[in-house]
Design a protein around this motif. Structure first.
Motif, PDB file in Angstrom:
ATOM      1  N   SER A  38       2.315   1.879  -3.568  1.00 25.97           N
ATOM      2  CA  SER A  38       1.354   2.098  -4.549  1.00 25.97           C
ATOM      3  C   SER A  38       1.022   3.825  -4.341  1.00 25.97           C
ATOM      4  O   SER A  38       0.839   4.385  -5.333  1.00 25.97           O
ATOM      5  CB  SER A  38      -0.099   1.440  -4.200  1.00 25.97           C
ATOM      6  OG  SER A  38      -0.802   1.681  -2.973  1.00 25.97           O
ATOM      7  N   GLN A  39       1.195   4.222  -2.932  1.00 27.93           N
ATOM      8  CA  GLN A  39       0.857   5.658  -2.667  1.00 27.93           C
ATOM      9  C   GLN A  39       2.004   6.553  -3.254  1.00 27.93           C
ATOM     10  O   GLN A  39       1.438   7.648  -3.676  1.00 27.93           O
ATOM     11  CB  GLN A  39       0.645   6.105  -1.118  1.00 27.93           C
ATOM     12  CG  GLN A  39      -0.609   5.248  -0.491  1.00 27.93           C
ATOM     13  CD  GLN A  39      -1.854   5.411  -1.395  1.00 27.93           C
ATOM     14  OE1 GLN A  39      -2.374   6.738  -1.729  1.00 27.93           O
ATOM     15  NE2 GLN A  39      -2.427   4.425  -1.796  1.00 27.93           N
ATOM     16  N   THR A  40       3.028   6.081  -3.129  1.00 29.91           N
ATOM     17  CA  THR A  40       4.218   6.898  -3.988  1.00 29.91           C
ATOM     18  C   THR A  40       3.964   6.699  -5.378  1.00 29.91           C
ATOM     19  O   THR A  40       4.213   7.722  -6.036  1.00 29.91           O
ATOM     20  CB  THR A  40       5.431   6.339  -3.387  1.00 29.91           C
ATOM     21  OG1 THR A  40       5.454   6.283  -1.995  1.00 29.91           O
ATOM     22  CG2 THR A  40       6.473   7.144  -3.853  1.00 29.91           C
ATOM     23  N   LEU A  90      -0.566  -3.305  -9.056  1.00 32.14           N
ATOM     24  CA  LEU A  90       0.788  -3.542  -8.428  1.00 32.14           C
ATOM     25  C   LEU A  90       1.142  -4.753  -8.193  1.00 32.14           C
ATOM     26  O   LEU A  90       2.373  -4.835  -8.358  1.00 32.14           O
ATOM     27  CB  LEU A  90       0.697  -2.477  -7.218  1.00 32.14           C
ATOM     28  CG  LEU A  90       1.968  -2.284  -6.405  1.00 32.14           C
ATOM     29  CD1 LEU A  90       2.993  -1.615  -7.167  1.00 32.14           C
ATOM     30  CD2 LEU A  90       1.819  -1.333  -5.258  1.00 32.14           C
ATOM     31  N   ALA A 150       1.023   7.983 -11.483  1.00 34.41           N
ATOM     32  CA  ALA A 150       0.460   6.999 -12.299  1.00 34.41           C
ATOM     33  C   ALA A 150      -0.610   6.652 -11.499  1.00 34.41           C
ATOM     34  O   ALA A 150      -0.913   6.258 -10.260  1.00 34.41           O
ATOM     35  CB  ALA A 150       1.280   5.703 -12.634  1.00 34.41           C
ATOM     36  N   ASN A 151      -1.884   6.501 -12.396  1.00 33.92           N
ATOM     37  CA  ASN A 151      -3.096   6.156 -11.797  1.00 33.92           C
ATOM     38  C   ASN A 151      -3.287   4.492 -11.610  1.00 33.92           C
ATOM     39  O   ASN A 151      -3.395   3.928 -12.532  1.00 33.92           O
ATOM     40  CB  ASN A 151      -4.229   6.764 -12.634  1.00 33.92           C
ATOM     41  CG  ASN A 151      -5.567   6.428 -11.953  1.00 33.92           C
ATOM     42  OD1 ASN A 151      -5.639   5.995 -10.754  1.00 33.92           O
ATOM     43  ND2 ASN A 151      -6.643   6.414 -12.612  1.00 33.92           N
ATOM     44  N   ILE A 152      -2.325   4.005 -10.761  1.00 37.79           N
ATOM     45  CA  ILE A 152      -2.197   2.453 -10.763  1.00 37.79           C
ATOM     46  C   ILE A 152      -3.156   1.963  -9.598  1.00 37.79           C
ATOM     47  O   ILE A 152      -3.297   2.522  -8.360  1.00 37.79           O
ATOM     48  CB  ILE A 152      -0.627   2.210 -10.468  1.00 37.79           C
ATOM     49  CG1 ILE A 152      -0.653   0.711 -10.492  1.00 37.79           C
ATOM     50  CG2 ILE A 152      -0.206   2.574  -9.096  1.00 37.79           C
ATOM     51  CD1 ILE A 152       0.799   0.141 -10.589  1.00 37.79           C
ATOM     52  N   LYS A 153      -3.897   0.847  -9.540  1.00 39.54           N
ATOM     53  CA  LYS A 153      -4.553   0.363  -8.609  1.00 39.54           C
ATOM     54  C   LYS A 153      -3.567  -0.719  -8.149  1.00 39.54           C
ATOM     55  O   LYS A 153      -2.839  -1.260  -8.417  1.00 39.54           O
ATOM     56  CB  LYS A 153      -6.087  -0.264  -9.414  1.00 39.54           C
ATOM     57  CG  LYS A 153      -6.729   0.422  -9.714  1.00 39.54           C
ATOM     58  CD  LYS A 153      -8.105  -0.109 -10.538  1.00 39.54           C
ATOM     59  CE  LYS A 153      -9.098   0.677 -10.967  1.00 39.54           C
ATOM     60  NZ  LYS A 153      -8.688   1.911 -11.888  1.00 39.54           N
ATOM     61  N   GLU A 154      -4.061  -1.218  -6.756  1.00 38.99           N
ATOM     62  CA  GLU A 154      -3.480  -2.039  -6.003  1.00 38.99           C
ATOM     63  C   GLU A 154      -3.302  -3.574  -6.834  1.00 38.99           C
ATOM     64  O   GLU A 154      -2.289  -4.179  -6.852  1.00 38.99           O
ATOM     65  CB  GLU A 154      -3.930  -2.298  -4.653  1.00 38.99           C
ATOM     66  CG  GLU A 154      -3.341  -1.333  -3.660  1.00 38.99           C
ATOM     67  CD  GLU A 154      -4.207   0.026  -3.734  1.00 38.99           C
ATOM     68  OE1 GLU A 154      -5.226  -0.083  -4.463  1.00 38.99           O
ATOM     69  OE2 GLU A 154      -3.660   1.145  -3.371  1.00 38.99           O
ATOM     70  N   TYR A 202       0.884  -1.329  -0.077  1.00 37.58           N
ATOM     71  CA  TYR A 202       0.124  -0.046  -0.086  1.00 37.58           C
ATOM     72  C   TYR A 202       0.807   1.456  -0.123  1.00 37.58           C
ATOM     73  O   TYR A 202       0.532   2.048  -0.731  1.00 37.58           O
ATOM     74  CB  TYR A 202      -0.848  -0.125   1.322  1.00 37.58           C
ATOM     75  CG  TYR A 202      -1.823   1.105   1.165  1.00 37.58           C
ATOM     76  CD1 TYR A 202      -2.908   1.331   0.358  1.00 37.58           C
ATOM     77  CD2 TYR A 202      -1.422   2.243   2.258  1.00 37.58           C
ATOM     78  CE1 TYR A 202      -3.876   2.438   0.387  1.00 37.58           C
ATOM     79  CE2 TYR A 202      -2.346   3.429   2.128  1.00 37.58           C
ATOM     80  CZ  TYR A 202      -3.288   3.404   1.352  1.00 37.58           C
ATOM     81  OH  TYR A 202      -4.229   4.716   1.512  1.00 37.58           O
ATOM     82  N   LYS A 250       1.388   6.454  -6.863  1.00 38.21           N
ATOM     83  CA  LYS A 250      -0.129   7.062  -7.473  1.00 38.21           C
ATOM     84  C   LYS A 250       0.581   8.662  -7.696  1.00 38.21           C
ATOM     85  O   LYS A 250      -0.404   9.171  -8.322  1.00 38.21           O
ATOM     86  CB  LYS A 250      -0.944   7.028  -6.414  1.00 38.21           C
ATOM     87  CG  LYS A 250      -1.539   5.547  -6.535  1.00 38.21           C
ATOM     88  CD  LYS A 250      -2.942   5.600  -5.575  1.00 38.21           C
ATOM     89  CE  LYS A 250      -3.566   4.063  -6.099  1.00 38.21           C
ATOM     90  NZ  LYS A 250      -4.581   3.856  -5.049  1.00 38.21           N
TER      91      LYS A 250
END
Length: 108
Positions: A29-31, A43, A36-40, A26, A33
């Motif tokens: 993913s926050q970094t 990832l 980039a619009n990436i979903k977990e 998580y 984001k």
């Protein structure tokens, strides 16, 4: 961000993040984001691929009563990151050169 981000760039970012400090999905993913619009769900397969390639290892640690899976970069991962950094530098230099008008394809 407007520009699309490839899976290879995501790998580069993951290895860069984890090189500085072991991290969990998580947080990684926050970094990512930030650019980039990436979903977990997108990832985790990339994290698994990096782990299977021997670039990352994992361990579990408890945090506030819950277990978190942390990712740690291996020496092989550091070598791969060095390669990706040199590729990124070349890519960035070429793009900057085109945008700034220093690089052009010669018409033959």
């Amino acid at each position: 961000m407007y520009y699309p981000v490839s899976a290879v760039l995501i790998e580069f970012l993951i290895l860069s993040i984890v090189k500085r400090q072991d991290s969990y999905g998580y947080d990684i993913s926050q970094t990512i984001k930030l650019i980039a619009n990436i979903k977990e769900s997108s990832l985790y397969p990339i994290l698994k691929k990096l782990e299977k390639a021997g670039y990352l290892t994992t361990y579990t640690q408890e945090y506030q009563g819950r277990k978190r899976k942390y990712y740690h970069i291996t020496s092989s991962g550091k070598n791969h990151l060095t390669f990706l950094m040199s590729e990124w530098a070349s890519y960035k230099t070429t793009i900057d050169g085109i945008v700034e008008g220093r690089i052009r394809h010669d018409k033959s």
